[in-house]
Design an enzyme around this catalytic site. Sequence first.
Site, mmCIF file in Angstrom:
data_model
loop_
_atom_site.group_PDB
_atom_site.id
_atom_site.type_symbol
_atom_site.label_atom_id
_atom_site.label_comp_id
_atom_site.label_asym_id
_atom_site.label_seq_id
_atom_site.Cartn_x
_atom_site.Cartn_y
_atom_site.Cartn_z
ATOM 1 N N ASP A 250 1.003 3.798 -15.063
ATOM 2 C CA ASP A 250 0.503 3.592 -13.691
ATOM 3 C C ASP A 250 -0.109 4.911 -13.228
ATOM 4 O OD1 ASP A 250 0.083 2.823 -11.092
ATOM 5 O OD2 ASP A 250 2.207 2.575 -10.573
ATOM 6 N N HIS B 90 7.931 4.974 -7.375
ATOM 7 C CA HIS B 90 8.804 3.843 -7.708
ATOM 8 C C HIS B 90 9.232 3.996 -9.154
ATOM 9 C CE1 HIS B 90 5.190 2.255 -9.727
ATOM 10 N NE2 HIS B 90 4.532 2.599 -8.629
ATOM 11 N N ARG C 34 -5.578 9.218 -3.625
ATOM 12 C CA ARG C 34 -4.215 9.126 -4.166
ATOM 13 C C ARG C 34 -4.245 9.772 -5.552
ATOM 14 N NH1 ARG C 34 -3.362 4.242 -3.262
ATOM 15 N NH2 ARG C 34 -3.789 3.166 -5.214
ATOM 16 N N HIS D 44 2.650 4.889 2.627
ATOM 17 C CA HIS D 44 3.492 4.333 1.562
ATOM 18 C C HIS D 44 4.447 5.403 1.031
ATOM 19 C CE1 HIS D 44 1.094 6.282 -1.634
ATOM 20 N NE2 HIS D 44 0.002 5.878 -1.005
ATOM 21 N N ASP E 42 -6.874 3.207 -9.651
ATOM 22 C CA ASP E 42 -5.448 3.070 -9.934
ATOM 23 C C ASP E 42 -5.340 2.025 -11.040
ATOM 24 O OD1 ASP E 42 -2.733 2.524 -9.988
ATOM 25 O OD2 ASP E 42 -2.506 2.446 -7.806
ATOM 26 N N GLU F 94 -1.710 9.946 -8.845
ATOM 27 C CA GLU F 94 -0.470 9.324 -9.348
ATOM 28 C C GLU F 94 -0.252 9.644 -10.819
ATOM 29 O OE1 GLU F 94 -0.479 4.983 -9.262
ATOM 30 O OE2 GLU F 94 1.712 4.960 -9.381
ATOM 31 N N HIS G 163 6.440 -1.917 -11.018
ATOM 32 C CA HIS G 163 7.457 -1.561 -10.023
ATOM 33 C C HIS G 163 8.770 -1.975 -10.653
ATOM 34 C CE1 HIS G 163 4.422 -1.707 -6.449
ATOM 35 N NE2 HIS G 163 4.160 -0.771 -7.318
ATOM 36 N N HIS H 6 -4.239 -2.009 -1.918
ATOM 37 C CA HIS H 6 -4.226 -2.906 -3.082
ATOM 38 C C HIS H 6 -5.581 -3.579 -3.283
ATOM 39 C CE1 HIS H 6 0.455 -3.115 -3.130
ATOM 40 N NE2 HIS H 6 -0.018 -2.036 -3.703
ATOM 41 N N TYR I 136 -5.219 8.579 3.555
ATOM 42 C CA TYR I 136 -6.218 7.522 3.736
ATOM 43 C C TYR I 136 -6.769 7.575 5.156
ATOM 44 C CZ TYR I 136 -3.352 6.114 -0.211
ATOM 45 O OH TYR I 136 -2.647 6.122 -1.388
ATOM 46 N N GLU J 119 3.127 9.571 -6.464
ATOM 47 C CA GLU J 119 1.798 9.143 -6.053
ATOM 48 C C GLU J 119 1.503 9.327 -4.558
ATOM 49 O OE1 GLU J 119 1.366 4.772 -6.083
ATOM 50 O OE2 GLU J 119 3.290 4.696 -7.130
ATOM 51 N N ASP K 56 -6.239 -27.706 -18.823
ATOM 52 C CA ASP K 56 -6.096 -27.345 -20.244
ATOM 53 C C ASP K 56 -6.044 -25.841 -20.537
ATOM 54 O OD1 ASP K 56 -6.064 -29.996 -20.821
ATOM 55 O OD2 ASP K 56 -8.120 -30.081 -21.599
HETATM 56 N N1 GLY Z 1 -0.410 0.422 -9.040
HETATM 57 C C1 GLY Z 1 0.587 0.062 -8.132
HETATM 58 C C2 GLY Z 1 1.265 1.249 -7.632
HETATM 59 O O1 GLY Z 1 0.745 2.341 -7.745
HETATM 60 O O2 GLY Z 1 2.353 1.186 -7.160
HETATM 61 MN MN MN Z 2 2.511 3.251 -8.640
HETATM 62 MN MN MN Z 3 -0.670 2.858 -9.187
#
Ligand code: GLY
Ligand code: MN
Ligand code: MN
Length: 437
Positions: free
Chosen positions: A268, A351, A403, A347, A257, A405, A358, A240, A385, A381, A36
Amino acid sequence: MDKKEFAQRRKTLMNMMEPNTVAILPAAPMRLRNRDVEYAYRQDSDFYYMTGFPEPQAVAVLIPGRKHGEYVLFCRERDPDAEIWNGLRAGQEGAVERFGADDSFPIEDIDDILPGMLENKQRVFYTMGTHPDFDQRLIGWVNHLRKQARAGIHTPSEFVSLDHLLHDMRLIKSSQEVTMMRQAAVISAEAHRRAMQACRPGMKEYQIEAEIMHTFMKHGARSSAYGSIVGGGPNGCILHYTENTDTLRDGDLLLIDAGAEFEYYAADITRTFPVNGKFNPQQRSLYDITLEAQAAAIEQIRPGKHWNEPHEAAVEVITDGLVKLGLLKGTTRKAIKDETYRKFYMHRTGHWLGMDVHDVGDYKVGGEWRVFEPGMTLTVEPGIYIPAGMKGVAKKWWNIGIRIEDDILVTKKGCEVLTKDVPKQPDEIQALMSAVA
Ligand code: GLY
Ligand code: MN
Ligand code: MN
């Protein structure tokens, strides 16, 4: 977003479709959470971009040149009983009057009506694979038409993904879209400042997440744009991490983040700062490299530069910094060539950003990196690490995840940082954190 802008988008798309074609866009399905209870409904971004229609159980059909109207919206009928339980519906009248449809039919009648709209059309623009249940229904309608071939009915022979046309449109933000993104950025920046001020050793990560959500909600951003990452110490090295259940420890860094979704547009932002307000020397030296890498990347964003240039700039600064600290062996050039830096920075530097965090849009066109144009929005970003136990790295460096960003709008002359209201210089961070001590 005003109605005119949605109408303009439909017109632009229809101008790019050849005659004798149809485009079909389904609304996002509702999803069950448990008995429900449904997950909070979020409209499909492509569907919303074209219609501005927020309800589930709807299908938009664009038929350039159709005499009775080119934009047809199938949606739920008004239903006083259902509306008492679950809220008001636009109905067919609302679809036309409030949402600009030329024609609207009950969604229950789609099996009877939609196949007729495909009859004798050459090409159907539809994105397969996003909503698998709807894919099946569309195949059913097409098969139904095929069976009538002997009655002289021609079935569309080409199915073309809508992505290329639609996502190229979404990639360049209009001034109204930029206004929404600015607002998402401002709200998210305030949330990060609140988190910095609230942070104390001994708190739980989710308590910081609560501070962030408080600010989002208070300003009408009813959801985050993605699962917030609030990771202390070792958790900052998990890209993540969203559990957010650990205790924040004195001496650790905290990586947050988090970004709000405001009126369907995402922010973001990542900031990394010491739980106790003061960087130790190892944290500070890696932080300074990351910050310098970010500045170097942002420097590369202006019309005419291509997508990969910010990334190349960030990689260069990070690699050089790690070589100077002795964390990478050999020369900077060789470490870049051999990609040994990827042990610390695995990474990419950003993006596209928009209705989806994204966001859509090709990164390469015809095999070449895409060139920046005014109205594009993206993140920058870079990060470093060093999880515990990393081979060949002294213990004093372990459990540092950093990080930084920000969200960037490409302008005519260069770029604008939409998220500049959150401090990132170490002195500014320390000042903000100690202001309410
Ligand atoms: N928060 C996801 C990224 O930074 O791509
Ligand atoms: Mn991002
Ligand atoms: Mn992010």
